[in-house]
Design a protein around this motif. Structure first.
Motif, PDB file in Angstrom:
ATOM      1  N   GLY A 263      77.545   7.696  34.670  1.00  0.00           N
ATOM      2  CA  GLY A 263      76.776   6.667  34.792  1.00  0.00           C
ATOM      3  C   GLY A 263      77.531   5.233  35.546  1.00  0.00           C
ATOM      4  N   LEU A 264      79.019   5.135  35.998  1.00  0.00           N
ATOM      5  CA  LEU A 264      79.491   4.598  35.972  1.00  0.00           C
ATOM      6  C   LEU A 264      79.601   4.518  37.559  1.00  0.00           C
ATOM      7  CD1 LEU A 264      81.443   3.066  33.845  1.00  0.00           C
ATOM      8  CD2 LEU A 264      80.098   2.428  33.831  1.00  0.00           C
ATOM      9  N   PRO A 265      79.927   3.396  39.144  1.00  0.00           N
ATOM     10  CA  PRO A 265      80.248   3.464  40.356  1.00  0.00           C
ATOM     11  C   PRO A 265      82.227   3.968  39.535  1.00  0.00           C
ATOM     12  CG  PRO A 265      80.021   1.775  39.663  1.00  0.00           C
ATOM     13  CD  PRO A 265      79.562   2.171  38.668  1.00  0.00           C
ATOM     14  N   ALA A 266      82.695   5.428  41.217  1.00  0.00           N
ATOM     15  CA  ALA A 266      83.345   5.426  41.093  1.00  0.00           C
ATOM     16  C   ALA A 266      83.762   5.887  42.249  1.00  0.00           C
ATOM     17  CB  ALA A 266      84.015   7.057  40.254  1.00  0.00           C
ATOM     18  N   VAL A 267      85.151   6.103  42.372  1.00  0.00           N
ATOM     19  CA  VAL A 267      85.310   6.430  44.277  1.00  0.00           C
ATOM     20  C   VAL A 267      86.453   8.044  43.086  1.00  0.00           C
ATOM     21  CG1 VAL A 267      87.151   7.146  45.687  1.00  0.00           C
ATOM     22  CG2 VAL A 267      85.823   4.597  45.776  1.00  0.00           C
ATOM     23  N   GLU A 268      85.716   9.137  44.461  1.00  0.00           N
ATOM     24  CA  GLU A 268      86.452  10.597  43.469  1.00  0.00           C
ATOM     25  C   GLU A 268      87.722  10.521  44.807  1.00  0.00           C
ATOM     26  OE1 GLU A 268      84.446  14.601  42.677  1.00  0.00           O
ATOM     27  OE2 GLU A 268      84.962  15.306  44.754  1.00  0.00           O
ATOM     28  N   MET A 269      88.559  11.198  44.375  1.00  0.00           N
ATOM     29  CA  MET A 269      89.458  11.604  45.609  1.00  0.00           C
ATOM     30  C   MET A 269      90.432  12.936  45.334  1.00  0.00           C
ATOM     31  SD  MET A 269      92.974   9.661  47.000  1.00  0.00           S
ATOM     32  CE  MET A 269      93.966   9.597  45.760  1.00  0.00           C
TER      33      MET A 269
END
Length: 329
Positions: A263-269
């Protein structure tokens, strides 16, 4: 995460592992089938047509960020005449047929639970192809979500009781007990487990919420911040006269996209790591999670070391663990 860390997109999550609209859910048999394998149900003539080519091209597309070519999904094709009995319990199914209507949709828990059934219908083969192309990424994402949930459910058979993540960062992960704590400092944790010829690894650390300052080069900024941490905390083998440590392999820049984690905004790399001054490398997936409540960027990463082994399923396990994240109140 402030405006300097731009969230590029939000993934569409289709369906649920539990179909609350189906009153017979609790009476359905348990779904079966290997992870990443889709049962494709259609007549042989359709499978051998351009429609089959389109499905194979989409499902067999290589996964980004891996050193070896590995497909997103595996396919098992059968004609509708043998789609009976326990075969209907496959966890992920794609059904295609010529029909008087042209439509495409997903249905959860039709013959088993949990299950996702994708359906495409069309009046001609061309309509079926167009319908599949329009919805293929949605289907794949729905299949992927149910496979993540199934993998996470399997973790529950034996979970780690280690409290280091909770004590240091105030978070929990459903991590299988085979993972052991290998390194703990005041601001860094490293867990690993053995696999043939190598290890699976999970690391955790946090960054200040305003640490990203290059909105025009987000990927470069992410790499720079990652390398600052891993180069200090993940050394390579002892080589006389050389200093070895982990870095992000930067010839092919990592792939970055916006996601949500618990539920938390994130950036995937996703990309490749390598050891400076030593021939050692593998894939990784990092999640930079915007934990506004605690005014931080929580970083959870999984990386694989398994030379000459296929790595899709190994990296998927690490992703599944990370996505069980729970912030402790």
């Amino acid at each position: 995460m402030k405006k300097t860390l731009v969230i590029l997109a939000v993934l569409l999550s289709l369906g649920s592992c539990k179909n609350t609209t189906n009153p017979d859910y609790t009476f359905l048999p348990k779904s079966i089938g290997p992870i990443h394998s889709v049962l494709v149900v259609m007549e042989d003539a359709l499978w051998n047509s351009a429609l089959g080519d389109s499905i194979r091209s989409s499902f067999y597309a290589p996964i980004k960020g891996l050193s070896l070519v590995e497909s997103r999904l595996q396919i098992q094709h059968i004609p509708p005449s043998i789609f009976t009995g326990t075969i209907k319990q496959n966890r992920t199914v794609l059904f295609a047929e010529i029909d008087s209507l042209s439509q495409a949709y997903m249905r959860p828990d039709v013959y088993a639970a949990p299950q996702q059934v994708a359906v495409i219908k069309g009046r001609t083969t061309e309509e079926l192809i167009y319908s599949f192309i329009d919805h293929s990424e949605e289907f794949i994402e729905a299949f992927r979500e149910i496979e993540l949930a199934e993998t996470q459910e399997r973790f529950k058979r034996s979970l780690s009781k280690d409290k280091s993540l909770e004590e240091l960062f105030g978070v929990r992960l459903n991590m299988p007990s085979i993972y052991q704590l290998g390194k703990k400092t005041d601001d860094f944790l490293w867990f690993d487990r053995p696999v043939p010829k190598g290890t699976l690894n999970i690391i955790a650390y946090e960054l200040p919420s305003g640490v990203f300052t290059k909105p025009n080069d987000l990927v470069g900024d992410l790499i720079f911040k990652r390398d600052a941490v891993v180069s200090e905390n993940i050394p390579g083998p002892d080589i006389p006269g050389k200093t070895t440590y982990m870095l992000t392999e930067n010839i092919l820049r990592p792939y970055v996209k916006a996601v949500t984690v618990s539920g938390l905004p994130a950036v995937e790399m996703r990309g490749m790591w390598e050891m400076h001054n030593y021939a050692m490398a593998g894939p990784f997936v990092s999640y930079f999670i915007n934990d506004k409540k605690n005014d931080r960027i929580l970083v959870l990463e999984g990386f694989v070391f398994a030379p000459n082994e296929l790595k899709r399923n190994l990296l998927f396990e690490l992703e599944a663990i990370i996505k069980t994240l729970e912030i402790v109140e």
